[in-house]
Design a protein around this motif. Structure first.
Motif, mmCIF file in Angstrom:
data_model
loop_
_atom_site.group_PDB
_atom_site.id
_atom_site.type_symbol
_atom_site.label_atom_id
_atom_site.label_comp_id
_atom_site.label_asym_id
_atom_site.label_seq_id
_atom_site.Cartn_x
_atom_site.Cartn_y
_atom_site.Cartn_z
ATOM 1 N N MET A 1 17.513 41.144 31.072
ATOM 2 C CA MET A 1 18.358 40.645 30.048
ATOM 3 C C MET A 1 18.544 39.355 30.278
ATOM 4 O O MET A 1 19.294 38.502 29.462
ATOM 5 C CB MET A 1 19.698 41.267 30.132
ATOM 6 C CG MET A 1 20.078 42.969 29.860
ATOM 7 S SD MET A 1 19.388 42.924 28.087
ATOM 8 C CE MET A 1 19.313 44.867 27.995
ATOM 9 N N LEU A 2 17.859 38.644 31.290
ATOM 10 C CA LEU A 2 17.919 37.131 31.287
ATOM 11 C C LEU A 2 17.306 36.328 30.312
ATOM 12 O O LEU A 2 18.206 35.238 29.789
ATOM 13 C CB LEU A 2 17.256 36.734 32.503
ATOM 14 C CG LEU A 2 17.256 35.292 32.796
ATOM 15 C CD1 LEU A 2 18.903 34.856 33.124
ATOM 16 C CD2 LEU A 2 16.376 34.947 34.190
ATOM 17 N N LEU A 3 16.536 36.608 29.484
ATOM 18 C CA LEU A 3 15.785 35.889 28.415
ATOM 19 C C LEU A 3 16.676 35.841 27.316
ATOM 20 O O LEU A 3 17.113 34.555 26.920
ATOM 21 C CB LEU A 3 14.444 36.409 28.317
ATOM 22 C CG LEU A 3 13.705 35.914 26.745
ATOM 23 C CD1 LEU A 3 13.238 34.467 27.713
ATOM 24 C CD2 LEU A 3 12.314 36.661 26.593
ATOM 25 N N PRO A 4 17.245 37.070 26.830
ATOM 26 C CA PRO A 4 18.432 36.920 25.711
ATOM 27 C C PRO A 4 19.336 36.102 26.014
ATOM 28 O O PRO A 4 19.857 35.162 24.946
ATOM 29 C CB PRO A 4 18.542 38.364 25.211
ATOM 30 C CG PRO A 4 18.212 39.082 26.442
ATOM 31 C CD PRO A 4 16.922 38.627 27.034
ATOM 32 N N VAL A 5 19.745 36.065 27.357
ATOM 33 C CA VAL A 5 21.173 35.315 27.553
ATOM 34 C C VAL A 5 20.706 33.881 27.614
ATOM 35 O O VAL A 5 21.378 32.866 26.884
ATOM 36 C CB VAL A 5 21.437 35.804 29.041
ATOM 37 C CG1 VAL A 5 22.710 34.748 29.468
ATOM 38 C CG2 VAL A 5 22.067 37.104 28.947
ATOM 39 N N LEU A 6 19.531 33.418 28.158
ATOM 40 C CA LEU A 6 19.055 32.187 28.141
ATOM 41 C C LEU A 6 18.856 31.385 26.643
ATOM 42 O O LEU A 6 19.364 30.380 26.390
ATOM 43 C CB LEU A 6 17.842 31.669 28.682
ATOM 44 C CG LEU A 6 17.892 31.994 30.315
ATOM 45 C CD1 LEU A 6 16.456 31.803 31.125
ATOM 46 C CD2 LEU A 6 18.841 31.049 30.939
ATOM 47 N N PHE A 7 18.325 32.431 25.882
ATOM 48 C CA PHE A 7 18.103 31.815 24.463
ATOM 49 C C PHE A 7 19.455 31.756 23.678
ATOM 50 O O PHE A 7 19.739 30.878 22.897
ATOM 51 C CB PHE A 7 17.292 32.645 23.609
ATOM 52 C CG PHE A 7 15.536 32.347 23.942
ATOM 53 C CD1 PHE A 7 15.353 31.134 23.242
ATOM 54 C CD2 PHE A 7 14.944 32.873 24.757
ATOM 55 C CE1 PHE A 7 13.838 30.752 23.405
ATOM 56 C CE2 PHE A 7 13.705 32.377 25.111
ATOM 57 C CZ PHE A 7 13.059 31.335 24.294
ATOM 58 N N ALA A 8 20.463 32.741 23.913
ATOM 59 C CA ALA A 8 21.883 32.652 23.208
ATOM 60 C C ALA A 8 22.471 31.445 23.667
ATOM 61 O O ALA A 8 23.114 30.794 23.148
ATOM 62 C CB ALA A 8 22.494 33.907 23.579
ATOM 63 N N LEU A 9 22.400 31.182 25.259
ATOM 64 C CA LEU A 9 23.055 30.059 25.525
ATOM 65 C C LEU A 9 22.256 28.520 25.024
ATOM 66 O O LEU A 9 22.978 27.661 24.570
ATOM 67 C CB LEU A 9 22.923 29.898 26.908
ATOM 68 C CG LEU A 9 23.747 30.947 27.767
ATOM 69 C CD1 LEU A 9 23.483 30.935 29.392
ATOM 70 C CD2 LEU A 9 25.358 30.714 27.616
ATOM 71 N N GLY A 10 21.004 28.565 24.458
ATOM 72 C CA GLY A 10 20.246 27.593 24.004
ATOM 73 C C GLY A 10 20.970 27.582 22.626
ATOM 74 O O GLY A 10 21.028 26.421 22.247
ATOM 75 N N ALA A 11 21.066 28.625 22.099
ATOM 76 C CA ALA A 11 21.642 28.549 20.527
ATOM 77 C C ALA A 11 23.043 28.185 20.479
ATOM 78 O O ALA A 11 23.219 27.210 19.712
ATOM 79 C CB ALA A 11 21.425 29.815 20.161
ATOM 80 N N ALA A 12 23.849 28.375 21.363
ATOM 81 C CA ALA A 12 25.186 28.009 21.462
ATOM 82 C C ALA A 12 25.344 26.560 21.703
ATOM 83 O O ALA A 12 25.847 25.864 21.112
ATOM 84 C CB ALA A 12 26.040 28.619 22.340
ATOM 85 N N SER A 13 24.316 25.926 22.644
ATOM 86 C CA SER A 13 24.409 24.486 23.007
ATOM 87 C C SER A 13 23.933 23.732 21.842
ATOM 88 O O SER A 13 24.314 22.704 21.750
ATOM 89 C CB SER A 13 23.458 24.312 24.273
ATOM 90 O OG SER A 13 23.903 25.218 25.439
#
Length: 296
Positions: A1-13
């Protein structure tokens, strides 16, 4: 689940950065009685504002990847970090200051989200959903949006009107993400032609455009302290409901509900405090004056 978390954080940032850059660009344009077209031409000449548009596009791509690789119940709740990230970025880009209360509120949101997601431990990542699940979800969400808009229009400008428009925006955002998830999976599995011919692609485009329209009305209808919590918390809540009911995702129950509720309480308290800050109001355009430093 690391990949979706990283991309979601990237989207929020990226969304947070877009807000700050576009606000900085707008602050550099002299206020006048120009028509909106004239204002847009002024903004288009400013590289910082255009950089904000690039950040928005980056956010959309990151969100699409996150939804394609992870559960809706993980990806969308992470967007509650957008508000504290916006304020943190503003302290650097706009050389503003965030009070101790502001930093404490931001920490509360981050800690609350970490506690809630850890306790919930969302699972599941279906790629396609049958129509017998989409139809009631679309009907309920569209009906709720219509009811909230009608309720807002019956009220004068103020907190109640802003909250109604904010909740309507949140429902539209959540449905946009739910439809985008299937649409992006279709693109990945079957290519561009299938992506352009599946109804979910046009569904998320319609709900996404509606969300932007409703967001503008929410910001103009009343104070940020009424609209922003409704948008931030509503999007996460409705997305969670759609993930559980439409995509058959799951979260832990039983005694795990206690730390989940604690996390939610921290998030709510933090978002409410952040929405009251002068810097937050200025970044959303509620405060028409130049961004000013906050007292520590």
């Amino acid at each position: 689940m690391l990949l979706p978390v990283l991309f979601a954080l990237g989207a929020a940032s990226s969304n947070a950065l877009a807000t700050v850059l576009q606000r900085k660009g707008a602050l550099g344009v002299p206020r006048s009685d120009k028509l909106r077209a004239g204002l847009m031409l002024d903004l288009l000449r400013r590289p910082v504002w255009l950089a904000g548009i690039v950040a928005m596009i980056t956010a959309a791509v990151c969100q699409a990847v996150a939804l394609a690789t992870g559960p809706l119940t993980i990806v969308q709740p992470l967007f509650v970090l957008e508000l504290p990230l916006t304020l943190a970025i503003a302290t650097v880009v706009l050389r503003a200051r965030l009070s101790r209360t502001g930093w404490a509120a931001a920490f509360a949101v981050v800690a609350g989200l970490a506690v809630a997601l850890t306790a919930a431990s969302p699972e599941g990542n279906r790629t396609q959903v049958p129509m017998d699940r989409w139809i009631p979800a679309l009907a309920v969400c569209a009906g709720v949006i219509v009811c909230l808009v009608l309720a807002a229009l019956r009220r004068p400008e103020g907190r109640a009107r802003a909250a109604c428009f904010g909740l309507a925006t949140a429902v539209a955002y959540a449905m946009t993400a739910a439809l985008m998830k299937t649409s992006v999976h279709t693109l990945d599995d079957s290519g561009v032609t299938a992506f352009l011919t599946t109804w979910q692609t046009y569904g998320f485009a319609l709900f996404g455009a509606s969300a932007l329209f409703l967001l503008e009305n929410a910001m103009q209808a009343g104070p940020l302290v009424a609209s922003q919590p409704a948008i931030t918390l509503g999007d996460a809540s409705v997305s969670l409901a759609l993930g559980l009911t439409v995509y058959s995702e799951s979260v832990r129950t039983g005694w795990w509900l206690l730390p989940q509720l604690l996390g939610v309480a921290l998030i709510v308290a933090g978002v409410l405090m952040l929405s009251r800050l002068p810097l937050a109001r200025s970044l959303t355009g509620e405060d028409r004056s130049t961004v000013s430093a906050e007292a520590p």
